[in-house]
Motif scaffolding. Structure first.
Motif, PDB file in Angstrom:
ATOM      1  N   ALA A  43      30.296  42.484  41.413  1.00 57.65           N
ATOM      2  CA  ALA A  43      29.149  43.204  42.237  1.00 57.65           C
ATOM      3  C   ALA A  43      30.037  44.271  43.092  1.00 57.65           C
ATOM      4  N   MET A  44      31.240  44.122  43.559  1.00 57.20           N
ATOM      5  CA  MET A  44      32.089  45.054  43.974  1.00 57.20           C
ATOM      6  C   MET A  44      32.347  46.358  43.142  1.00 57.20           C
ATOM      7  N   ILE A  45      32.580  45.739  41.879  1.00 57.31           N
ATOM      8  CA  ILE A  45      32.794  47.104  40.905  1.00 57.31           C
ATOM      9  C   ILE A  45      31.596  47.890  40.640  1.00 57.31           C
ATOM     10  N   VAL A  46      30.377  47.092  40.239  1.00 60.42           N
ATOM     11  CA  VAL A  46      29.047  48.003  40.199  1.00 60.42           C
ATOM     12  C   VAL A  46      28.782  48.687  41.540  1.00 60.42           C
ATOM     13  N   ARG A  47      29.168  48.251  42.445  1.00 61.24           N
ATOM     14  CA  ARG A  47      28.675  49.082  43.910  1.00 61.24           C
ATOM     15  C   ARG A  47      29.576  50.328  43.873  1.00 61.24           C
ATOM     16  N   ASN A  48      30.638  50.059  43.591  1.00 66.30           N
ATOM     17  CA  ASN A  48      31.568  51.206  43.618  1.00 66.30           C
ATOM     18  C   ASN A  48      31.372  52.301  42.502  1.00 66.30           C
ATOM     19  N   LEU A  49      30.801  51.575  41.400  1.00 67.06           N
ATOM     20  CA  LEU A  49      30.451  52.462  40.369  1.00 67.06           C
ATOM     21  C   LEU A  49      29.357  53.464  40.519  1.00 67.06           C
ATOM     22  N   SER A  50      28.438  52.794  41.273  1.00 62.75           N
ATOM     23  CA  SER A  50      27.148  53.388  41.661  1.00 62.75           C
ATOM     24  C   SER A  50      27.220  54.369  42.717  1.00 62.75           C
ATOM     25  N   ASP A  51      28.077  54.218  43.468  1.00 61.55           N
ATOM     26  CA  ASP A  51      28.519  55.199  44.383  1.00 61.55           C
ATOM     27  C   ASP A  51      29.146  56.336  43.818  1.00 61.55           C
ATOM     28  N   VAL A  52      29.961  55.960  42.972  1.00 59.34           N
ATOM     29  CA  VAL A  52      30.529  57.285  42.087  1.00 59.34           C
ATOM     30  C   VAL A  52      29.617  57.977  41.357  1.00 59.34           C
ATOM     31  N   MET A  53      28.484  57.323  40.836  1.00 60.47           N
ATOM     32  CA  MET A  53      27.666  57.827  39.834  1.00 60.47           C
ATOM     33  C   MET A  53      26.676  58.900  41.226  1.00 60.47           C
ATOM     34  N   MET A  54      26.555  58.340  42.145  1.00 63.13           N
ATOM     35  CA  MET A  54      25.617  58.851  42.992  1.00 63.13           C
ATOM     36  C   MET A  54      26.205  60.505  43.380  1.00 63.13           C
ATOM     37  N   SER A  55      27.578  60.426  43.263  1.00 62.44           N
ATOM     38  CA  SER A  55      28.022  61.880  43.529  1.00 62.44           C
ATOM     39  C   SER A  55      28.522  62.715  42.314  1.00 62.44           C
ATOM     40  N   ALA A  56      28.060  62.288  41.162  1.00 61.92           N
ATOM     41  CA  ALA A  56      28.578  62.852  39.870  1.00 61.92           C
ATOM     42  C   ALA A  56      27.483  63.888  39.900  1.00 61.92           C
ATOM     43  N   PRO A  57      28.128  65.285  39.725  1.00 62.94           N
ATOM     44  CA  PRO A  57      27.015  66.564  39.582  1.00 62.94           C
ATOM     45  C   PRO A  57      26.116  66.147  38.493  1.00 62.94           C
ATOM     46  N   SER A  58      24.923  66.817  38.833  1.00 60.26           N
ATOM     47  CA  SER A  58      23.869  66.384  37.987  1.00 60.26           C
ATOM     48  C   SER A  58      23.754  66.980  36.619  1.00 60.26           C
ATOM     49  N   ILE A  59      24.748  68.264  36.429  1.00 57.42           N
ATOM     50  CA  ILE A  59      24.682  68.817  35.295  1.00 57.42           C
ATOM     51  C   ILE A  59      25.418  67.872  33.935  1.00 57.42           C
ATOM     52  N   VAL A  60      26.547  67.249  34.673  1.00 58.47           N
ATOM     53  CA  VAL A  60      27.030  66.024  34.073  1.00 58.47           C
ATOM     54  C   VAL A  60      26.369  64.987  33.398  1.00 58.47           C
ATOM     55  N   ILE A  61      25.344  64.704  33.903  1.00 59.09           N
ATOM     56  CA  ILE A  61      24.213  63.781  33.658  1.00 59.09           C
ATOM     57  C   ILE A  61      23.336  64.268  32.518  1.00 59.09           C
ATOM     58  N   GLY A  62      22.926  65.752  32.923  1.00 57.73           N
ATOM     59  CA  GLY A  62      22.456  66.379  31.853  1.00 57.73           C
ATOM     60  C   GLY A  62      23.007  66.450  30.486  1.00 57.73           C
ATOM     61  N   ILE A  63      24.283  66.777  30.595  1.00 59.24           N
ATOM     62  CA  ILE A  63      25.086  66.958  29.321  1.00 59.24           C
ATOM     63  C   ILE A  63      25.081  65.757  28.695  1.00 59.24           C
ATOM     64  N   PHE A  64      25.204  64.583  29.425  1.00 61.09           N
ATOM     65  CA  PHE A  64      25.434  63.218  28.737  1.00 61.09           C
ATOM     66  C   PHE A  64      24.455  62.753  27.900  1.00 61.09           C
ATOM     67  N   VAL A  65      23.095  62.934  28.672  1.00 67.49           N
ATOM     68  CA  VAL A  65      21.995  62.759  28.209  1.00 67.49           C
ATOM     69  C   VAL A  65      21.562  63.696  26.798  1.00 67.49           C
ATOM     70  N   TYR A  66      22.054  64.878  27.101  1.00 69.06           N
ATOM     71  CA  TYR A  66      21.844  65.833  25.913  1.00 69.06           C
ATOM     72  C   TYR A  66      22.649  65.160  24.594  1.00 69.06           C
ATOM     73  N   GLY A  67      23.833  64.657  24.811  1.00 70.92           N
ATOM     74  CA  GLY A  67      24.356  64.017  23.827  1.00 70.92           C
ATOM     75  C   GLY A  67      23.850  62.945  23.234  1.00 70.92           C
ATOM     76  N   ILE A  68      23.130  61.951  24.005  1.00 70.01           N
ATOM     77  CA  ILE A  68      22.796  60.687  23.592  1.00 70.01           C
ATOM     78  C   ILE A  68      21.260  60.831  23.315  1.00 70.01           C
ATOM     79  N   PHE A  69      20.436  61.710  23.756  1.00 68.57           N
ATOM     80  CA  PHE A  69      18.928  61.656  23.462  1.00 68.57           C
ATOM     81  C   PHE A  69      18.434  62.727  23.049  1.00 68.57           C
ATOM     82  N   VAL A  70      19.415  63.672  23.021  1.00 75.04           N
ATOM     83  CA  VAL A  70      18.692  64.960  22.416  1.00 75.04           C
ATOM     84  C   VAL A  70      19.232  65.291  21.100  1.00 75.04           C
TER      85      VAL A  70
END
Ligand SMILES: Nc1ncnc2c1ncn2[C@@H]1O[C@H](COP(=O)(O)OP(=O)(O)OP(=O)(O)O)[C@@H](O)[C@H]1O
Ligand SMILES: [Mg+2]
Lengths: 271, 261
Positions: free
Chosen positions: A93-120
């Motif tokens: 749970a500690m790991i998940v909580r920390n990862l989730s916090d990191v994800m929250m501050s991930a730049p949204s463009i990075v998420i865009g590019i990630f999804v581009y690679g996986i779903f586009v």
């Protein structure tokens, strides 16, 4: 004497900083209102982008953010419930909580590019679903974190009281804990929605844009934010005006959602 | 006299603590009597009380030792509740042994739903039966007159004392054999306290009460038996009068006369 002086300096500086922040905000709001006011007319709400209107892109934005909410909220809430009620102090749970916090501050463009690679790329082109997924990914950590912290505000005795009456742990969580945290949870959902409704970067390479009204999420999909981006870059007065109008509408929308959230979360007086 | 609960060499250890918090406790809890647990802060009163309905099990890693026997209504057959492993057994146990906490813990729902919640969990579905038992429970907790016109209002709008009586009503509605009270009046004003005390004395006609209290007057007013605990031991247990007027142990006397604690 010295301390009083220091006090005055600090107060002056912090007041100035606050004023500066507010004045930028006001500047943006005023510019948007003036420019937007001149560009907004009913025509915008009744025609699609292809005819210099914003109808299809506004609706598209809501559909993208809406479906993202339908996916992201249950996933995020269940994860938040797991973190607070089941995993509480476990390593995992500690790991998940920390990862989730990191994800929250991930730049949204990075998420865009990630999804581009996986779903586009593998699916042969921009599509609405990819946009939905990008927004949902953006949303999940926000919902996880608000759920986690709202549940942490529910007093432990309330859980024990439920157990002491013969409820199972799951019954206590779903009937008592969630309803005690209801207002906070709704607020979290609204804030997460407000956050994704104004996102451009995750949509830019995923759902891209569409000039026409569409429900077909497997094709390029219209959205207000991406439209503003393209319109603002396009060297024509009509386009630029439309971009201003879109920005004003978007700002009002986000402002409105935030105000609702404020209103809901205002601590109610007892009795 | 009938027994309701009897602990046998009962020891309890919290997780990550070296020494046992309760050390070999032997205490009888008689049926239809009020038994009070007194003792200085940290001596283990709540720990003992919370063992009786295994509420400790909400948190992992505790260890129980010895036996806690729970007798049937006739005081004849007994089961060791420490042997329960399955969640179902624990749920049954908690329907037989209710608990009232220090701070009132109304659920965020209507007054009526607070009462029917436990009843529904215990399998009662019939609407009229639910309503009847709600009324009986609220009357039993001396709350009916105050709330009968607003059963559908949120329980959070009640005063602290009313909330505490609602919690008692909620527990009583399940017709438990035993009710555990952990300092039930320490967050309440004197008038609410008096009404809860009267209620407890009333309740013993139907069930058995085990109560933790810091208030010596309260213990002497409402209890039939008193156990004095100190540092995880049950130092002395006797008829309340004896404990307060004629204690055998020096420690008990010192505590009761306020020389320490
Ligand atoms: N969750 C826990 N983990 C470890 N130790 C605990 C825990 N809860 C209580 N203790 C310890 O166990 C001992 C007994 O605590 P308990 O709460 O039973 O005391 P008490 O007699 O009820 O005190 P009070 O009158 O203050 O309520 C104390 O020393 C306390 O610090
Ligand atoms: Mg205690």
């Amino acid at each position: 004497m010295n301390r009083l002086l220091l006090n005055k300096i600090v107060i002056t500086l912090s007041t100035l900083a606050a004023l500066m922040g507010i004045s930028f905000l006001l500047w943006i709001l005023v510019t948007l209102s003036i420019r937007g006011y001149h560009s907004i007319d009913w025509h915008i709400f009744t025609t699609d982008l292809v005819n210099n209107g914003l109808r299809n892109v506004i609706i598209g934005q809501f559909i993208l953010a809406g479906i993202a909410t339908v996916i992201g909220v249950p996933v995020g809430m269940m994860a938040g419930i797991y973190l607070r009620e089941y995993g509480i102090n476990s390593k995992f749970a500690m790991i998940v909580r920390n990862l989730s916090d990191v994800m929250m501050s991930a730049p949204s463009i990075v998420i865009g590019i990630f999804v581009y690679g996986i779903f586009v790329v593998p699916f042969g082109g921009f599509n609405g679903w990819a946009g939905v997924i990008a927004l949902a990914i953006l949303m999940i950590p926000i919902v996880v974190s608000t759920t986690d912290s709202m549940l942490s505000l529910v007093p432990q005795e309330l859980r024990e009281a439920g157990i002491a009456l013969g409820a199972s742990k799951a019954q206590v969580i779903y009937k008592i804990v969630l309803s005690a945290a209801k207002i906070g949870l709704i607020t979290g959902v609204l804030l997460a929605f407000a956050r994704v409704i104004g996102e451009t970067a995750p949509l830019l390479f995923t759902s891209a844009n569409n000039n026409f009204f569409s429900f077909g999420l497997s094709n390029q999909y219209p959205s207000l934010t991406v439209s503003i981006y393209h319109l603002a870059l396009f060297p024509s007065q009509t386009s630029q005006n439309l971009a201003w109008a879109g920005s004003a509408i978007l700002t009002l929308l986000v402002l409105f959602i935030n105000l609702i959230t404020r209103f809901i979360f205002k601590p109610r007086k007892q009795k | 006299m009938k027994l309701a609960i009897q602990t046998k060499d009962f020891s309890f250890t919290y997780p990550k603590t070296k020494e046992a918090t309760l050390k070999g406790i032997n205490i009888p809890i008689y049926a239809n009597k009020v038994t009070a647990l007194i003792g200085p802060s940290g001596c283990g009163k709540s720990t003992l009380l919370r063992s009786c309905n295994r509420i400790h099990d909400v948190y992992p890693g505790n260890s129980y030792d010895g036996e806690i026997l729970l007798y049937d209504n006739n005081g004849e057959k007994a089961e060791n509740i420490l042997q329960y492993k399955k969640e179902n057994d624990l749920i049954n146990l908690r329907q037989r042994i209710g608990m009232i906490f220090q701070k009132p813990t109304p659920f965020p729902m209507s007054i009526k739903d607070n009462i029917t919640y436990g009843l529904k969990l215990s399998g009662i579905k019939n609407k009229t039966e639910l309503l009847d038992r709600t009324e009986i429970a609220l009357k039993g907790a001396a709350l009916w007159e105050e709330v009968k016109d607003r059963l559908n209002n949120s329980a959070m709008g009640l005063s602290g004392g009313q909330q505490q009586r609602l919690c008692i009503a909620r527990a009583v509605a399940l017709k438990p054999q035993v009710l555990l009270f952990d300092e039930p009046t320490s967050a309440l004003d004197p008038i609410s306290t008096a009404s809860i005390e009267a209620l407890i004395s009333e309740l013993k006609n139907e069930l058995t009460v085990l109560i933790v209290t810091h208030n010596m007057q309260q213990a002497s007013r409402i209890s039939d038996y008193t156990g004095f605990m100190y540092l995880g031991d049950l130092v002395e247990y006797d008829v309340t009068e004896t404990i307060f007027l004629n204690p055998k142990e020096k420690k008990t006397e010192d505590y009761i006369t306020g020389r320490f604690g």
